[in-house]
Design a protein around this motif. Structure first.
Motif, PDB file in Angstrom:
ATOM      1  N   ASN A  51     -16.910  -6.102  45.768  1.00 59.23           N
ATOM      2  CA  ASN A  51     -15.768  -5.972  46.671  1.00 59.23           C
ATOM      3  C   ASN A  51     -14.852  -4.836  46.242  1.00 59.23           C
ATOM      4  OD1 ASN A  51     -16.466  -8.036  48.446  1.00 59.23           O
ATOM      5  ND2 ASN A  51     -15.475  -9.623  47.222  1.00 59.23           N
ATOM      6  N   ASN A  68     -16.564  -1.641  47.178  1.00 59.12           N
ATOM      7  CA  ASN A  68     -16.522  -1.446  48.622  1.00 59.12           C
ATOM      8  C   ASN A  68     -15.154  -0.947  49.068  1.00 59.12           C
ATOM      9  OD1 ASN A  68     -17.504  -1.493  51.269  1.00 59.12           O
ATOM     10  ND2 ASN A  68     -16.832  -3.596  51.606  1.00 59.12           N
ATOM     11  N   GLN A  69     -14.103  -1.402  48.397  1.00 58.33           N
ATOM     12  CA  GLN A  69     -12.756  -0.939  48.725  1.00 58.33           C
ATOM     13  C   GLN A  69     -12.554   0.518  48.308  1.00 58.33           C
ATOM     14  OE1 GLN A  69     -10.039  -3.725  46.944  1.00 58.33           O
ATOM     15  NE2 GLN A  69     -10.786  -5.454  48.158  1.00 58.33           N
ATOM     16  N   PRO A 120     -15.737   2.654  50.866  1.00 55.94           N
ATOM     17  CA  PRO A 120     -16.119   1.694  51.914  1.00 55.94           C
ATOM     18  C   PRO A 120     -17.511   1.922  52.478  1.00 55.94           C
ATOM     19  CG  PRO A 120     -13.873   2.463  52.236  1.00 55.94           C
ATOM     20  CD  PRO A 120     -14.458   3.318  51.156  1.00 55.94           C
ATOM     21  N   LEU A 121     -18.230   0.804  52.613  1.00 54.77           N
ATOM     22  CA  LEU A 121     -19.534   0.803  53.253  1.00 54.77           C
ATOM     23  C   LEU A 121     -19.358   0.361  54.708  1.00 54.77           C
ATOM     24  CD1 LEU A 121     -21.280  -1.115  50.357  1.00 54.77           C
ATOM     25  CD2 LEU A 121     -21.689   1.282  50.879  1.00 54.77           C
ATOM     26  N   GLN A 164     -20.181  -5.438  54.966  1.00 55.58           N
ATOM     27  CA  GLN A 164     -19.472  -6.224  53.958  1.00 55.58           C
ATOM     28  C   GLN A 164     -20.480  -7.031  53.135  1.00 55.58           C
ATOM     29  OE1 GLN A 164     -17.050  -9.305  55.618  1.00 55.58           O
ATOM     30  NE2 GLN A 164     -16.508 -10.192  53.634  1.00 55.58           N
ATOM     31  N   LEU A 181     -25.377  -1.301  45.090  1.00 55.46           N
ATOM     32  CA  LEU A 181     -24.561  -0.462  45.962  1.00 55.46           C
ATOM     33  C   LEU A 181     -25.422   0.558  46.700  1.00 55.46           C
ATOM     34  CD1 LEU A 181     -21.438   0.081  43.686  1.00 55.46           C
ATOM     35  CD2 LEU A 181     -21.497  -1.136  45.868  1.00 55.46           C
ATOM     36  N   HIS A 222     -25.688   0.894  50.617  1.00 57.91           N
ATOM     37  CA  HIS A 222     -25.452   2.203  51.256  1.00 57.91           C
ATOM     38  C   HIS A 222     -26.600   2.571  52.181  1.00 57.91           C
ATOM     39  CE1 HIS A 222     -24.151   6.373  51.739  1.00 57.91           C
ATOM     40  NE2 HIS A 222     -25.368   6.743  51.392  1.00 57.91           N
TER      41      HIS A 222
END
Length: 215
Positions: free
Chosen positions: A81, A84-85, A88-89, A92, A207, A211
């Motif tokens: 998380n 991702n912040q 950003p992907l 979620q 990740l 992606h």
């Protein structure tokens, strides 16, 4: 930094020969992990602030230890998380801890509960009680939700119990959302994408998978 200075004690040799030292270091590092961001902790663990001789080439591979594996898994949801912040992907990531499944042969309701807690809408047909009902919910009611599921087992209490192969292969039939599993050893019969707990670059690998889903 204290992590860099002491992380060599989190080894199998220390565990065997001086368990008290191993335990105290484990507790200390766990406290550090809870108070540092994952990138800060990872940097301190894998890249201690030393200055090698300019002619010396460091070819030491980053090898996982029981501590780093447990840290990765225990903080999996938080780490992803945070990542991702920062970058950003388009989807979620939702992490689902299989060690908490009360019935590993039919975890439909617990997966559904995790999805709802992550912000997914309630099923208009009632709570899914089977994997088939969960599939209908995911493919019909969540088709517009850009999410990806990552199954794993946190190494703390309750202890890992392993995934049911039949359930994993049922989940592999879902057309939405994408689903992957983190496992201690490869599962040759599993049709889901698999990632190994022992991968020293587990987070980066996950990740990258997330992606690639954007494409």
């Amino acid at each position: 930094m204290i992590i860099s200075a002491l992380h060599s004690h989190l080894s199998d040799e220390t565990y065997r020969d001086n368990f008290n030292l191993y335990l105290e270091c484990y507790k200390l590092f766990w406290n550090c992990a809870e108070n540092l961001s994952y990138p800060e902790f990872y940097q301190a663990w894998h890249n201690p602030p030393t200055t090698p001789h300019p002619e010396a080439e460091d070819n030491t591979p980053a090898t996982p230890t029981p501590f780093t594996q447990q840290c990765n898994l225990a903080l999996l949801s938080q780490i992803l998380n945070q990542a991702n912040q920062s970058h950003p992907l388009n989807c979620q990531p939702i992490c689902i801890d299989g060690s908490r499944f009360s019935d590993p042969s039919n975890p439909a309701l617990q997966i559904y509960t995790t999805l709802k807690k992550a912000g997914c809408p309630a099923s208009p047909d009632g709570k899914p009680r089977t994997i088939a009902e969960l599939q209908a919910y995911c493919e019909d009611d969540l088709s517009d939700h850009q999410i990806a599921l990552i199954l794993y087992e946190e190494p703390t209490d309750p202890s890992p119990q392993g995934f049911d192969m039949a359930v994993l292969n049922q989940l592999a039939r879902f057309s939405h959302p994408p689903i992957a599993v983190v496992v201690p050893q490869p599962l040759p019969e599993c049709r889901l994408p698999q990632f190994l707990e022992s991968d020293p670059d587990l987070m980066a690998t996950l990740l990258q998978w997330l992606h690639n889903l954007d494409r």
